[in-house]
Design a protein around this motif. Structure first.
Motif, PDB file in Angstrom:
ATOM      1  N   GLY A  58       0.804  -1.213   0.000  1.00  0.00           N
ATOM      2  CA  GLY A  58       0.000   0.000   0.000  1.00  0.00           C
ATOM      3  C   GLY A  58       0.839   1.265   0.000  1.00  0.00           C
ATOM      4  N   VAL A  59       0.136   2.386  -0.081  1.00  0.00           N
ATOM      5  CA  VAL A  59       0.774   3.699  -0.031  1.00  0.00           C
ATOM      6  C   VAL A  59       0.466   4.300   1.336  1.00  0.00           C
ATOM      7  N   PHE A  60       1.517   4.660   2.063  1.00  0.00           N
ATOM      8  CA  PHE A  60       1.386   5.171   3.416  1.00  0.00           C
ATOM      9  C   PHE A  60       1.921   6.589   3.489  1.00  0.00           C
ATOM     10  N   GLU A  61       1.221   7.442   4.203  1.00  0.00           N
ATOM     11  CA  GLU A  61       1.696   8.791   4.512  1.00  0.00           C
ATOM     12  C   GLU A  61       1.764   8.872   6.032  1.00  0.00           C
ATOM     13  N   VAL A  62       2.971   8.972   6.571  1.00  0.00           N
ATOM     14  CA  VAL A  62       3.161   8.853   8.016  1.00  0.00           C
ATOM     15  C   VAL A  62       3.990  10.001   8.576  1.00  0.00           C
ATOM     16  N   ARG A  93      -9.959   2.538   0.968  1.00  0.00           N
ATOM     17  CA  ARG A  93     -10.735   2.646  -0.270  1.00  0.00           C
ATOM     18  C   ARG A  93     -10.094   1.820  -1.380  1.00  0.00           C
ATOM     19  N   GLU A  94      -8.774   1.852  -1.489  1.00  0.00           N
ATOM     20  CA  GLU A  94      -8.072   1.071  -2.508  1.00  0.00           C
ATOM     21  C   GLU A  94      -8.215  -0.431  -2.253  1.00  0.00           C
ATOM     22  N   GLN A  95      -8.153  -0.853  -0.996  1.00  0.00           N
ATOM     23  CA  GLN A  95      -8.330  -2.265  -0.669  1.00  0.00           C
ATOM     24  C   GLN A  95      -9.736  -2.727  -1.016  1.00  0.00           C
ATOM     25  N   TYR A  96     -10.745  -1.896  -0.725  1.00  0.00           N
ATOM     26  CA  TYR A  96     -12.123  -2.239  -1.036  1.00  0.00           C
ATOM     27  C   TYR A  96     -12.328  -2.344  -2.553  1.00  0.00           C
ATOM     28  N   ALA A  97     -11.742  -1.399  -3.309  1.00  0.00           N
ATOM     29  CA  ALA A  97     -11.857  -1.430  -4.762  1.00  0.00           C
ATOM     30  C   ALA A  97     -11.191  -2.686  -5.331  1.00  0.00           C
ATOM     31  N   GLN A  98     -10.082  -3.098  -4.729  1.00  0.00           N
ATOM     32  CA  GLN A  98      -9.401  -4.292  -5.214  1.00  0.00           C
ATOM     33  C   GLN A  98     -10.212  -5.550  -4.911  1.00  0.00           C
ATOM     34  N   GLN A  99     -10.940  -5.561  -3.797  1.00  0.00           N
ATOM     35  CA  GLN A  99     -11.791  -6.701  -3.478  1.00  0.00           C
ATOM     36  C   GLN A  99     -12.934  -6.822  -4.475  1.00  0.00           C
ATOM     37  N   LEU A 100     -13.385  -5.700  -5.027  1.00  0.00           N
ATOM     38  CA  LEU A 100     -14.489  -5.719  -5.976  1.00  0.00           C
ATOM     39  C   LEU A 100     -14.057  -6.139  -7.378  1.00  0.00           C
TER      40      LEU A 100
END
Length: 130
Positions: A58-62, A93-100
């Protein structure tokens, strides 16, 4: 307590990358940004700095909360940084889109297709084109 630490070493200690050399390659490839600008491996970090990391998971902003040169457990690694709320929402949101996304794996096939399965694939392709 450490005052400054190299970026590649901190990314490895915070478990964004499996090895320090993987972290260095990601930095050199431009997948890590420090304070909005492209980072370099030897950049000294300070507590409170903002880092954007594009890793395989994933892409993280920390924001950096603690500095560490040692790689510890996952629980300890999570205490080294605090992810921004926008980053959390974007990643979910990206994880949910990938599940779809549809998956086209055949349940009976593991590895290379058998001769029978290749014939069936070719017949299906022939039917679509004719």
């Amino acid at each position: 307590m450490l005052e400054k630490i190299r970026l590649d070493k901190w990314l490895w200690a915070a478990r964004f990358f499996k090895t320090r050399s993987c972290a260095a390659r990601a930095i050199d490839a431009g997948h890590v940004h420090y304070q909005g600008q492209r980072a370099k491996c030897a950049m000294p970090l300070k507590v409170g700095d903002l880092i954007k990391v594009q890793a395989a998971h994933g892409v993280f902003e920390v924001h950096i909360v603690q500095l560490s040169q040692q790689r510890g457990s996952a629980e300890i690694a999570r205490t080294l940084y605090q992810e921004t709320p926008e980053s959390i929402v974007r990643r979910e949101r990206e994880q949910y889109a990938q599940q779809l996304q549809p998956h086209f794996d055949h349940p009976d096939i593991k590895g290379r297709p058998s001769k029978k399965w290749r014939r069936q694939l070719q017949q299906a392709i022939d039917r679509q084109t004719s």
